[in-house]
Design a protein around this motif. Structure first.
Motif, PDB file in Angstrom:
ATOM      1  N   HIS A   1       0.788  -1.229   0.000  1.00  0.00           N
ATOM      2  CA  HIS A   1       0.000   0.000   0.000  1.00  0.00           C
ATOM      3  C   HIS A   1       0.827   1.290   0.000  1.00  0.00           C
ATOM      4  O   HIS A   1       0.265   2.370  -0.164  1.00  0.00           O
ATOM      5  CB  HIS A   1      -0.946   0.004   1.204  1.00  0.00           C
ATOM      6  CG  HIS A   1      -2.015  -1.044   1.119  1.00  0.00           C
ATOM      7  ND1 HIS A   1      -3.147  -0.901   0.361  1.00  0.00           N
ATOM      8  CD2 HIS A   1      -2.106  -2.272   1.683  1.00  0.00           C
ATOM      9  CE1 HIS A   1      -3.900  -1.978   0.472  1.00  0.00           C
ATOM     10  NE2 HIS A   1      -3.289  -2.834   1.265  1.00  0.00           N
ATOM     11  N   HIS A   2       2.114   1.214   0.203  1.00  0.00           N
ATOM     12  CA  HIS A   2       3.015   2.369   0.051  1.00  0.00           C
ATOM     13  C   HIS A   2       2.674   3.544   0.974  1.00  0.00           C
ATOM     14  O   HIS A   2       2.781   4.707   0.586  1.00  0.00           O
ATOM     15  CB  HIS A   2       3.036   2.841  -1.404  1.00  0.00           C
ATOM     16  CG  HIS A   2       3.310   1.739  -2.380  1.00  0.00           C
ATOM     17  ND1 HIS A   2       4.548   1.145  -2.512  1.00  0.00           N
ATOM     18  CD2 HIS A   2       2.480   1.088  -3.254  1.00  0.00           C
ATOM     19  CE1 HIS A   2       4.479   0.185  -3.431  1.00  0.00           C
ATOM     20  NE2 HIS A   2       3.244   0.132  -3.891  1.00  0.00           N
ATOM     21  N   PHE A   3       2.276   3.242   2.208  1.00  0.00           N
ATOM     22  CA  PHE A   3       2.049   4.306   3.173  1.00  0.00           C
ATOM     23  C   PHE A   3       3.390   4.854   3.653  1.00  0.00           C
ATOM     24  O   PHE A   3       4.406   4.145   3.668  1.00  0.00           O
ATOM     25  CB  PHE A   3       1.256   3.791   4.378  1.00  0.00           C
ATOM     26  CG  PHE A   3      -0.172   3.453   4.072  1.00  0.00           C
ATOM     27  CD1 PHE A   3      -1.089   4.463   3.799  1.00  0.00           C
ATOM     28  CD2 PHE A   3      -0.602   2.139   4.068  1.00  0.00           C
ATOM     29  CE1 PHE A   3      -2.417   4.152   3.517  1.00  0.00           C
ATOM     30  CE2 PHE A   3      -1.922   1.813   3.796  1.00  0.00           C
ATOM     31  CZ  PHE A   3      -2.833   2.834   3.512  1.00  0.00           C
ATOM     32  N   GLU A   4       3.386   6.106   4.063  1.00  0.00           N
ATOM     33  CA  GLU A   4       4.557   6.714   4.682  1.00  0.00           C
ATOM     34  C   GLU A   4       4.475   6.524   6.195  1.00  0.00           C
ATOM     35  O   GLU A   4       3.382   6.366   6.762  1.00  0.00           O
ATOM     36  CB  GLU A   4       4.631   8.211   4.349  1.00  0.00           C
ATOM     37  CG  GLU A   4       4.753   8.519   2.869  1.00  0.00           C
ATOM     38  CD  GLU A   4       6.100   8.101   2.296  1.00  0.00           C
ATOM     39  OE1 GLU A   4       7.079   8.061   3.071  1.00  0.00           O
ATOM     40  OE2 GLU A   4       6.165   7.815   1.084  1.00  0.00           O
ATOM     41  N   LEU A   5       5.619   6.587   6.850  1.00  0.00           N
ATOM     42  CA  LEU A   5       5.629   6.459   8.311  1.00  0.00           C
ATOM     43  C   LEU A   5       4.881   7.602   8.983  1.00  0.00           C
ATOM     44  O   LEU A   5       4.425   7.473  10.121  1.00  0.00           O
ATOM     45  CB  LEU A   5       7.064   6.411   8.827  1.00  0.00           C
ATOM     46  CG  LEU A   5       7.797   5.073   8.676  1.00  0.00           C
ATOM     47  CD1 LEU A   5       9.269   5.235   9.000  1.00  0.00           C
ATOM     48  CD2 LEU A   5       7.167   4.008   9.566  1.00  0.00           C
ATOM     49  N   THR A   6       4.741   8.710   8.281  1.00  0.00           N
ATOM     50  CA  THR A   6       4.036   9.861   8.834  1.00  0.00           C
ATOM     51  C   THR A   6       2.524   9.776   8.628  1.00  0.00           C
ATOM     52  O   THR A   6       1.780  10.634   9.127  1.00  0.00           O
ATOM     53  CB  THR A   6       4.546  11.154   8.181  1.00  0.00           C
ATOM     54  OG1 THR A   6       4.460  11.022   6.753  1.00  0.00           O
ATOM     55  CG2 THR A   6       5.993  11.429   8.572  1.00  0.00           C
ATOM     56  N   HIS A   7       2.066   8.736   7.925  1.00  0.00           N
ATOM     57  CA  HIS A   7       0.628   8.613   7.663  1.00  0.00           C
ATOM     58  C   HIS A   7      -0.130   8.360   8.963  1.00  0.00           C
ATOM     59  O   HIS A   7       0.311   7.590   9.819  1.00  0.00           O
ATOM     60  CB  HIS A   7       0.361   7.464   6.693  1.00  0.00           C
ATOM     61  CG  HIS A   7      -1.083   7.330   6.301  1.00  0.00           C
ATOM     62  ND1 HIS A   7      -1.652   8.084   5.313  1.00  0.00           N
ATOM     63  CD2 HIS A   7      -2.077   6.539   6.789  1.00  0.00           C
ATOM     64  CE1 HIS A   7      -2.933   7.765   5.192  1.00  0.00           C
ATOM     65  NE2 HIS A   7      -3.213   6.833   6.081  1.00  0.00           N
ATOM     66  N   GLN A   8      -1.272   9.006   9.102  1.00  0.00           N
ATOM     67  CA  GLN A   8      -2.097   8.806  10.292  1.00  0.00           C
ATOM     68  C   GLN A   8      -3.472   8.307   9.870  1.00  0.00           C
ATOM     69  O   GLN A   8      -4.200   8.986   9.157  1.00  0.00           O
ATOM     70  CB  GLN A   8      -2.236  10.086  11.112  1.00  0.00           C
ATOM     71  CG  GLN A   8      -3.034   9.868  12.401  1.00  0.00           C
ATOM     72  CD  GLN A   8      -2.910  11.024  13.376  1.00  0.00           C
ATOM     73  OE1 GLN A   8      -1.944  11.769  13.346  1.00  0.00           O
ATOM     74  NE2 GLN A   8      -3.887  11.163  14.263  1.00  0.00           N
ATOM     75  N   PHE A   9      -3.816   7.106  10.332  1.00  0.00           N
ATOM     76  CA  PHE A   9      -5.138   6.551  10.084  1.00  0.00           C
ATOM     77  C   PHE A   9      -6.135   7.149  11.069  1.00  0.00           C
ATOM     78  O   PHE A   9      -5.789   7.474  12.213  1.00  0.00           O
ATOM     79  CB  PHE A   9      -5.110   5.029  10.259  1.00  0.00           C
ATOM     80  CG  PHE A   9      -4.379   4.300   9.173  1.00  0.00           C
ATOM     81  CD1 PHE A   9      -5.010   3.981   7.982  1.00  0.00           C
ATOM     82  CD2 PHE A   9      -3.048   3.918   9.338  1.00  0.00           C
ATOM     83  CE1 PHE A   9      -4.348   3.299   6.981  1.00  0.00           C
ATOM     84  CE2 PHE A   9      -2.373   3.243   8.351  1.00  0.00           C
ATOM     85  CZ  PHE A   9      -3.019   2.923   7.156  1.00  0.00           C
ATOM     86  N   ALA A  10      -7.369   7.236  10.640  1.00  0.00           N
ATOM     87  CA  ALA A  10      -8.425   7.760  11.514  1.00  0.00           C
ATOM     88  C   ALA A  10      -8.592   6.890  12.759  1.00  0.00           C
ATOM     89  O   ALA A  10      -8.959   7.379  13.830  1.00  0.00           O
ATOM     90  CB  ALA A  10      -9.738   7.848  10.745  1.00  0.00           C
ATOM     91  N   GLU A  11      -8.283   5.607  12.631  1.00  0.00           N
ATOM     92  CA  GLU A  11      -8.453   4.672  13.749  1.00  0.00           C
ATOM     93  C   GLU A  11      -7.377   4.823  14.818  1.00  0.00           C
ATOM     94  O   GLU A  11      -7.521   4.297  15.928  1.00  0.00           O
ATOM     95  CB  GLU A  11      -8.443   3.232  13.237  1.00  0.00           C
ATOM     96  CG  GLU A  11      -9.620   2.877  12.336  1.00  0.00           C
ATOM     97  CD  GLU A  11      -9.356   3.175  10.873  1.00  0.00           C
ATOM     98  OE1 GLU A  11     -10.074   2.620  10.030  1.00  0.00           O
ATOM     99  OE2 GLU A  11      -8.430   3.967  10.559  1.00  0.00           O
ATOM    100  N   LEU A  12      -6.277   5.508  14.485  1.00  0.00           N
ATOM    101  CA  LEU A  12      -5.167   5.669  15.421  1.00  0.00           C
ATOM    102  C   LEU A  12      -5.083   7.110  15.904  1.00  0.00           C
ATOM    103  O   LEU A  12      -5.451   8.035  15.190  1.00  0.00           O
ATOM    104  CB  LEU A  12      -3.844   5.269  14.757  1.00  0.00           C
ATOM    105  CG  LEU A  12      -3.757   3.846  14.190  1.00  0.00           C
ATOM    106  CD1 LEU A  12      -2.413   3.636  13.511  1.00  0.00           C
ATOM    107  CD2 LEU A  12      -3.965   2.811  15.287  1.00  0.00           C
ATOM    108  N   ASP A  13      -4.538   7.293  17.091  1.00  0.00           N
ATOM    109  CA  ASP A  13      -4.394   8.638  17.653  1.00  0.00           C
ATOM    110  C   ASP A  13      -3.074   9.292  17.277  1.00  0.00           C
ATOM    111  O   ASP A  13      -2.781  10.396  17.738  1.00  0.00           O
ATOM    112  CB  ASP A  13      -4.502   8.577  19.186  1.00  0.00           C
ATOM    113  CG  ASP A  13      -5.871   8.130  19.647  1.00  0.00           C
ATOM    114  OD1 ASP A  13      -6.855   8.421  18.940  1.00  0.00           O
ATOM    115  OD2 ASP A  13      -5.952   7.481  20.709  1.00  0.00           O
ATOM    116  N   HIS A  14      -2.290   8.629  16.453  1.00  0.00           N
ATOM    117  CA  HIS A  14      -0.965   9.128  16.116  1.00  0.00           C
ATOM    118  C   HIS A  14      -0.547   8.536  14.773  1.00  0.00           C
ATOM    119  O   HIS A  14      -1.268   7.739  14.178  1.00  0.00           O
ATOM    120  CB  HIS A  14       0.038   8.746  17.210  1.00  0.00           C
ATOM    121  CG  HIS A  14      -0.215   7.371  17.766  1.00  0.00           C
ATOM    122  ND1 HIS A  14      -0.652   7.155  19.052  1.00  0.00           N
ATOM    123  CD2 HIS A  14      -0.141   6.150  17.185  1.00  0.00           C
ATOM    124  CE1 HIS A  14      -0.820   5.850  19.248  1.00  0.00           C
ATOM    125  NE2 HIS A  14      -0.505   5.235  18.126  1.00  0.00           N
TER     126      HIS A  14
END
Length: 341
Positions: A196-209
Motif C-alpha cells: 500500500h506504500h504508506f509513509e511512516l508519517t501517515h495517520q489513520f483515523a483509527e489511530l491517535d498518532h
C-alpha cells in the motif's frame, strides 16, 4: 590507535567512547572487562537453584526504527523479548548482555540504541553486565545495524513453570500488550509499505498518532507485574506471546490432551491489528498465528488461586482480563464467541 584500521573503516576510539557512555548510563563501572560478573547470594534462591537462559533479537522492526531514525526504544524491545521468555519459565531475570553489529559507529545513534537497552534492564530489574558493539564495514550498509540480546534468570527447580502444572478448569488471564510488540514485522512492512506504500508519517483515523509512533511502541516488560505471582506460587503456566502469535505460544504452555479455549470479544484487539487484517486481507488464522492480538502474556491459573492472582495484579496496577478456560481437548488452542448474559 591504528590509523590503518581507521582507514579500513573501523574507529576504535569511537568504540571506547561508546563504552564510556554505557558505563555512565548503566551505572556499571565493571563494563569493559573480558567477562561480565554477577554475584549470587543466598537470598537469590534456596533449595535447588536452576539457571534459565534466553536469547533473542528484534527482527525487522529494526528496519522501521532505521527508516524513522528513531532508536531510543528499540533496546527496550530487545530486553523485553529475552526477559519475558525467562519470566514465562518461572524464573527471575538476573542479568543481561547485548550485541550490536553495525557498519559505522555513529556515537549519537549508538547512544540512543543503548539508552533503550539500559531503560529495559531497569524496567526488568535486571543488571546489564556486558555486551559487544562490533563495527564491521561492508557487512552492514545504509545505516543498518543488528541487535541481539542474552539474559539469564534463576529459580528453584520445584518452582519452574511447565505445561504439566496445567489442568482442566484453569482460567486464562490475559495481560494486555503494548501493540504489535516486536513480532510479525515482515508481514506488517509488506502490507503497509509494499502493498500500500504508506509513509511512516501517515495517520489513520483509527489511530491517535502516525504510523511511526504506533509501530515503534516498545514491547511491554512484565517482570514487575508477574514476579509477585511467581513468588506466591499463584500461576500454573505462562505463555509469552511472541512470533507464532496466540496459537503457537499458548500451545507451548499446555500439556497434551488439554485445550486453551479463548472467548472472542472478551478482550480488546488493538486498532493497528484490525487495520492490518483489513488492508492485508488476512484471515483469522493469519492473525492468530502471527500477532499477539492485544495479549502480551497469557497466564494459566487454578480456580482456587484466581482471586489472589487478580488482587496481586490490581495491587501492581497491571491491567488484566479473563479471556477463557482450559478444557479437555485435542486442539491445543481454540476460539469461540464469548457467552453473553
Amino acid at each position: 590507535m591504528s590509523d590503518a584500521y581507521k582507514q579500513a573503516g573501523v574507529d576504535i576510539d569511537a568504540g571506547y567512547a561508546v563504552l564510556k557512555t554505557i558505563k555512565q548510563m548503566s551505572g556499571n563501572t565493571q563494563l569493559g572487562a573480558f567477562g561480565g560478573l554477577f554475584p549470587l547470594t543466598s537470598s537469590d534462591v534456596a533449595n535447588e537453584p536452576v539457571l534459565v537462559a534466553g536469547t533473542d533479537g528484534v527482527g525487522t522492526k529494526l528496519l522501521v526504527a532505521i527508516a524513522a531514525q528513531q532508536h531510543t526504544t528499540i533496546g527496550i524491545d530487545l530486553v523485553a523479548m529475552c526477559v519475558n521468555d525467562i519470566l514465562a519459565q518461572g524464573a527471575r531475570p538476573q542479568f543481561f548482555l547485548d550485541y550490536l553489529g553495525l557498519g559505522h559507529t555513529d556515537q549519537t545513534r549508538v547512544k540512543a540504541i543503548l539508552q533503550g537497552v539500559v531503560a529495559g534492564c531497569k524496567q526488568a530489574g535486571t543488571s546489564l553486565i556486558g555486551g559487544e558493539t562490533a563495527e564491521m564495514p561492508d557487512m552492514y550498509g545504509n545505516g543498518h545495524y543488528d541487535l541481539a540480546g542474552f539474559a539469564v534468570g534463576i529459580a528453584n527447580r520445584a518452582d519452574l513453570l511447565t505445561p504439566d502444572n496445567v489442568r482442566a478448569g484453569d482460567v486464562l488471564i490475559g495481560l494486555p500488550s503494548n501493540g504489535l510488540h516486536a513480532n510479525g514485522f515482515s508481514l506488517v512492512r509488506d502490507i503497509l509499505f509494499k502493498q500500500h506504500h504508506f509513509e511512516l508519517t501517515h495517520q489513520f483515523a483509527e489511530l491517535d498518532h502516525d504510523l511511526q509512533t504506533e509501530l515503534l511502541r516498545p514491547t511491554q516488560i512484565y517482570v514487575a507485574s508477574v514476579l509477585p505471582l511467581l513468588q506466591q506460587k499463584l500461576v500454573a503456566s505462562i505463555a509469552h506471546i511472541t512470533g507464532g502469535g496466540l496459537i503457537e505460544n499458548v500451545a507451548r504452555a499446555l500439556p497434551a490432551g488439554l485445550s486453551a479455549q479463548f472467548d472472542l470479544g472478551s478482550w480488546s484487539v488493538p486498532p493497528i491489528m484490525s487495520l492490518l487484517a483489513k488492508l492485508g486481507e488476512l484471515t483469522p488464522s493469519d492473525m492468530r498465528s502471527t500477532f499477539n492480538l492485544g495479549l502480551g502474556m497469557v497466564l494459566m491459573v487454578h480456580p482456587e488461586n484466581l482471586a489472589a492472582t487478580k488482587a496481586v495484579l490490581a495491587a501492581g496496577q497491571q491491567a488484566y482480563v479473563e479471556v477463557g478456560r482450559v478444557n479437555a481437548g485435542n486442539t491445543p488452542v481454540a476460539f469461540q464467541e464469548a457467552a453473553h448474559a
